[in-house]
Enzyme design. Structure first.
Site, PDB file in Angstrom:
ATOM      1  N   ALA A  63       0.748  -0.906  -0.093  1.00 17.74           N
ATOM      2  CA  ALA A  63      -0.124   0.100  -0.137  1.00 17.74           C
ATOM      3  C   ALA A  63       1.225   1.669   0.275  1.00 17.74           C
ATOM      4  O   ALA A  63       2.029   1.035   0.674  1.00 17.74           O
ATOM      5  CB  ALA A  63      -0.922  -0.160   1.107  1.00 17.74           C
ATOM      6  N   GLY A  74       0.759  -5.062   0.620  1.00 19.49           N
ATOM      7  CA  GLY A  74      -0.711  -4.940  -0.294  1.00 19.49           C
ATOM      8  C   GLY A  74      -0.801  -5.555  -1.317  1.00 19.49           C
ATOM      9  O   GLY A  74      -1.374  -6.064  -1.991  1.00 19.49           O
ATOM     10  N   GLU A 110      -0.631  -9.345  -0.453  1.00 22.14           N
ATOM     11  CA  GLU A 110      -2.276  -9.616  -0.344  1.00 22.14           C
ATOM     12  C   GLU A 110      -2.764  -9.323  -1.464  1.00 22.14           C
ATOM     13  O   GLU A 110      -3.976 -10.717  -1.871  1.00 22.14           O
ATOM     14  CB  GLU A 110      -2.654  -8.232   0.717  1.00 22.14           C
ATOM     15  CG  GLU A 110      -1.618  -8.770   2.573  1.00 22.14           C
ATOM     16  CD  GLU A 110      -2.270  -7.161   3.017  1.00 22.14           C
ATOM     17  OE1 GLU A 110      -1.839  -6.231   2.665  1.00 22.14           O
ATOM     18  OE2 GLU A 110      -3.464  -7.441   4.479  1.00 22.14           O
ATOM     19  N   GLU A 112       4.448  -4.837   6.989  1.00 25.82           N
ATOM     20  CA  GLU A 112       3.858  -3.593   8.003  1.00 25.82           C
ATOM     21  C   GLU A 112       4.917  -3.662   8.921  1.00 25.82           C
ATOM     22  O   GLU A 112       5.151  -2.380   9.548  1.00 25.82           O
ATOM     23  CB  GLU A 112       2.843  -4.296   7.977  1.00 25.82           C
ATOM     24  CG  GLU A 112       2.149  -4.439   6.568  1.00 25.82           C
ATOM     25  CD  GLU A 112       2.183  -5.326   5.730  1.00 25.82           C
ATOM     26  OE1 GLU A 112       2.821  -6.434   5.770  1.00 25.82           O
ATOM     27  OE2 GLU A 112       1.294  -5.982   4.917  1.00 25.82           O
TER      28      GLU A 112
HETATM   29  N1  CO8 Z   1       4.915   3.283  -0.448  1.00 24.06           N
HETATM   30  C1  CO8 Z   1       5.415   4.305  -1.198  1.00 24.06           C
HETATM   31  N2  CO8 Z   1       6.443   4.281  -2.054  1.00 24.06           N
HETATM   32  C2  CO8 Z   1       7.494   3.542  -2.111  1.00 24.06           C
HETATM   33  C3  CO8 Z   1       6.387   2.001  -1.256  1.00 24.06           C
HETATM   34  C4  CO8 Z   1       5.276   1.794  -0.789  1.00 24.06           C
HETATM   35  N3  CO8 Z   1       4.814   1.109  -0.420  1.00 24.06           N
HETATM   36  N4  CO8 Z   1       7.526   1.259  -1.634  1.00 24.06           N
HETATM   37  C5  CO8 Z   1       8.658   1.850  -2.515  1.00 24.06           C
HETATM   38  N5  CO8 Z   1       8.086   3.344  -2.499  1.00 24.06           N
HETATM   39  C6  CO8 Z   1       8.798   4.069  -2.952  1.00 24.06           C
HETATM   40  C7  CO8 Z   1      10.152   4.818  -2.902  1.00 24.06           C
HETATM   41  O1  CO8 Z   1      10.131   6.309  -1.490  1.00 24.06           O
HETATM   42  C8  CO8 Z   1      11.010   5.054  -3.836  1.00 24.06           C
HETATM   43  O2  CO8 Z   1      10.618   6.962  -4.041  1.00 24.06           O
HETATM   44  P1  CO8 Z   1      11.556   7.744  -4.328  1.00 24.06           P
HETATM   45  O3  CO8 Z   1      12.609   6.964  -5.333  1.00 24.06           O
HETATM   46  O4  CO8 Z   1      10.401   9.008  -4.486  1.00 24.06           O
HETATM   47  O5  CO8 Z   1      13.003   7.604  -2.626  1.00 24.06           O
HETATM   48  C9  CO8 Z   1      11.011   4.656  -4.869  1.00 24.06           C
HETATM   49  O6  CO8 Z   1       8.996   3.659  -4.598  1.00 24.06           O
HETATM   50  C10 CO8 Z   1      12.138   3.228  -5.028  1.00 24.06           C
HETATM   51  O7  CO8 Z   1      11.727   2.526  -3.650  1.00 24.06           O
HETATM   52  P2  CO8 Z   1      13.035   2.659  -3.241  1.00 24.06           P
HETATM   53  O8  CO8 Z   1      14.085   3.204  -3.308  1.00 24.06           O
HETATM   54  O9  CO8 Z   1      12.966   2.070  -1.638  1.00 24.06           O
HETATM   55  O10 CO8 Z   1      13.385   0.932  -3.637  1.00 24.06           O
HETATM   56  P3  CO8 Z   1      14.756  -0.236  -3.244  1.00 24.06           P
HETATM   57  O11 CO8 Z   1      14.753  -0.812  -4.509  1.00 24.06           O
HETATM   58  O12 CO8 Z   1      15.857   0.873  -2.460  1.00 24.06           O
HETATM   59  O13 CO8 Z   1      13.923  -1.257  -2.174  1.00 24.06           O
HETATM   60  C11 CO8 Z   1      12.117  -2.022  -1.357  1.00 24.06           C
HETATM   61  C12 CO8 Z   1      12.575  -1.981  -2.542  1.00 24.06           C
HETATM   62  C13 CO8 Z   1      12.661  -3.075  -0.236  1.00 24.06           C
HETATM   63  C14 CO8 Z   1      10.324  -3.088  -1.778  1.00 24.06           C
HETATM   64  C15 CO8 Z   1      11.410  -1.057  -0.820  1.00 24.06           C
HETATM   65  O14 CO8 Z   1      11.620   0.218  -1.314  1.00 24.06           O
HETATM   66  C16 CO8 Z   1      10.355  -1.199   0.060  1.00 24.06           C
HETATM   67  O15 CO8 Z   1      10.322  -1.408   1.684  1.00 24.06           O
HETATM   68  N6  CO8 Z   1       9.324  -0.414   0.120  1.00 24.06           N
HETATM   69  C17 CO8 Z   1       8.215  -0.740   0.773  1.00 24.06           C
HETATM   70  C18 CO8 Z   1       7.540  -1.973   1.618  1.00 24.06           C
HETATM   71  C19 CO8 Z   1       6.417  -2.270   1.948  1.00 24.06           C
HETATM   72  O16 CO8 Z   1       6.838  -1.695   4.258  1.00 24.06           O
HETATM   73  N7  CO8 Z   1       5.447  -2.502   2.130  1.00 24.06           N
HETATM   74  C20 CO8 Z   1       3.819  -2.571   3.437  1.00 24.06           C
HETATM   75  C21 CO8 Z   1       4.317  -1.201   2.843  1.00 24.06           C
HETATM   76  S1  CO8 Z   1       1.536  -1.256   4.538  1.00 24.06           S
HETATM   77  C22 CO8 Z   1       1.366  -2.106   3.451  1.00 24.06           C
HETATM   78  O17 CO8 Z   1       1.298  -2.730   2.420  1.00 24.06           O
HETATM   79  C23 CO8 Z   1      -0.134  -2.476   4.384  1.00 24.06           C
HETATM   80  C24 CO8 Z   1      -1.752  -3.250   2.973  1.00 24.06           C
HETATM   81  C25 CO8 Z   1      -2.898  -2.627   4.252  1.00 24.06           C
HETATM   82  C26 CO8 Z   1      -4.028  -2.119   2.831  1.00 24.06           C
HETATM   83  C27 CO8 Z   1      -4.454  -0.920   3.266  1.00 24.06           C
HETATM   84  C28 CO8 Z   1      -4.877  -0.056   2.255  1.00 24.06           C
HETATM   85  C29 CO8 Z   1      -5.689   1.233   2.892  1.00 24.06           C
END
Ligand code: CO8
Length: 260
Positions: free
Chosen positions: A68, A111, A114, A134
């Protein structure tokens, strides 16, 4: 078919297959509300389109979806997030009646993981990784992860993924039964299409009732589930496809299913 213009997804049809591609590459397909609304719109359009028999949901080679959209959620409070009721949109994915095949490469996290589990079959590229990270940002899965993952891979593996946040590789996911098949990264979409084409040859009405009956395991007791399956089985004997399918078998020829 009318083509809609979307900002966060791409859609196309190929033969009897409807394909939705998540397309927010700058944020690894993070699932914000606008994307989810467009996704549901596209899925519902395909569901209502008689020319489409199977749907494929995919992302890019680098990411199916990294979860998400954290930017969108970070300032929410308990009440503000509850009142927005974003899960009402997510729930609509569950009500799609046609089979959805997830073709996953790269990240399927939070998400995103999921969402793959809301699909019916998962084809993974060898680079795919699945995770519920998460816990690392101080929350827990919210779109069914604690329930679906546990049912699919079992309590202890699900606990480990959800409590440590550590993602698993495609190979681990395959060994746990989370994904159907792993293929080289150039082929994940092609393989999903091959599976879709196979299912698209079947009776659409039988496919629909089969999907409905399988999903019943998730929200009913075994007794209710068995009754439900039986009712759908009986019901198919009033379809033309059942007559045609059985007749074709006995006449040793391919069946011509019409969905009636
Ligand atoms: N949300 C927003 N932005 C994101 C997300 C995300 N989930 N994942 C990546 N991005 C963005 C980064 O901020 C980055 O943006 P910018 O270039 O502007 O800095 C860009 O995408 C590229 O990402 P990275 O530079 O971090 O890329 P890496 O290759 O270094 O890392 C990862 C990739 C490991 C995937 C890393 O981006 C990461 O850990 N992302 C977050 C993963 C995460 O925590 N996901 C869970 C989110 S919570 C959730 O999903 C709850 C679901 C419930 C549903 C809710 C409905 C309302």
């Amino acid at each position: 078919m009318m083509t809609m213009t979307y900002r966060n997804i791409l859609t196309e049809t190929e033969d009897n297959i409807g394909i939705v591609k998540l397309n927010r590459p700058q944020v690894l397909n993070a699932l914000n509300h606008e994307l989810m609304s467009e996704l549901v719109q596209a899925l519902e359009d395909f569901d209502g389109n008689d020319n489409v028999r199977v749907i494929i949901l995919t992302g890019s080679e680098r990411a199916f979806a990294a979860g998400a959209d954290i930017t969108e959620m970070s300032d929410e409070t308990t009440i503000s997030i509850m009142l927005k009721d974003r899960f009402a949109t997510w729930d609509k994915v569950r009500h799609i009646t046609k089979p959805i095949i997830a073709a996953v490469s790269g990240y399927a996290l939070g998400g995103g993981c999921e969402l793959t589990m809301m699909c019916d079959i998962i084809i993974a590229s060898e680079t795919a990784q699945f995770g519920q990270p998460e816990i690392n940002i101080g929350v827990i899965p919210g779109a069914g992860g604690t329930q679906r993952l546990t049912r699919v891979i079992g309590k202890h593996k699900a606990m480990e993924m959800i409590l440590t946040g550590r993602p698993i590789t495609a190979q681990e996911a395959y060994a746990m039964g989370l994904v159907n098949k792993i293929v080289p990264k150039e082929l994940f979409l092609e393989e999903a299409k091959a599976v879709a084409k196979d299912i698209a040859k079947k009776s659409p009405v039988a496919v629909r009732l089969a999907k409905e009956a399988v999903l019943k395991t998730f929200d009913a007791s075994i007794n209710e589930g068995l009754q439900f399956e039986r009712k759908n089985f009986y019901m198919l004997f009033s379809s033309e496809d059942q007559k045609e399918g059985m007749k074709a078998f006995l006449e040793k020829r391919p069946a011509n299913f019409t969905g009636r």
